[in-house]
Design a protein around this motif. Sequence first.
Motif, short mmCIF file in Angstrom:
data_model
loop_
_atom_site.label_atom_id
_atom_site.label_comp_id
_atom_site.label_asym_id
_atom_site.label_seq_id
_atom_site.Cartn_x
_atom_site.Cartn_y
_atom_site.Cartn_z
N LEU A 1 8.87 0.22 1.82
CA LEU A 1 8.78 -1.18 1.01
C LEU A 1 8.26 -1.15 -0.02
CD1 LEU A 1 8.50 -3.40 4.24
CD2 LEU A 1 10.49 -2.79 3.15
N ASP A 2 7.05 -0.53 -0.15
CA ASP A 2 6.08 -0.56 -1.23
C ASP A 2 6.66 0.35 -2.51
OD1 ASP A 2 3.49 -1.25 -2.36
OD2 ASP A 2 3.14 1.04 -2.42
N SER B 1 3.46 -5.07 1.44
CA SER B 1 4.43 -4.22 2.41
C SER B 1 3.80 -3.95 3.78
CB SER B 1 4.58 -2.97 1.61
OG SER B 1 3.54 -2.33 1.38
#
Length: 182
Positions: free
Chosen positions: A134-135, A142
Amino acid sequence: MTTRDKLIRITSDLIRKKGYYGTGINEILKTVGVPKGSLYHHFPKGKDELVREAVYFGGEIQMRKYGDALRGKSVDEGLSAMIDVMVKELEESNFEDACPIAAVAMASSAIDEDIRKACAKVFKGWQNDLAGYLDRRGISKSEEKAEQIYALIEGGFVLSKAHKDVNYLTSQKKLLKLIIES
């Protein structure tokens, strides 16, 4: 594959289907085709030590499946593909397979503390891997969102298995977008 590796793999497979308490040493040994002495040679502490290693093994296998599902995809597509992995496993096993970690974690309060810690470590590893995914795609918070996502989809998996209905999992796809955008 070594005897030790076979014991771990078979134990992981049986736990997915039968849970901690439903998986017996005699069944494991019979499936692998080795005497009881082999178990204690490779795992001096017995079933709990073997189960701990099976948790790590099952966690690695499952994370690879999730990683393959996420690889090269947008966040929405990747998370949807992750759920599709879970749906496929349930459908292909006629709802017999469980999450390889949740199947043990559900019993962990009454069993060995090292097994509980192994379950927590695997779940945390999955969350960290998802947080990194996600990051790298610019999603804020995240780590927090990865925890929420795993809580959501593991719950959906358990309900889908209990009801023999994958809609509990597939319906989570709509909610994932809310978590990501929050």
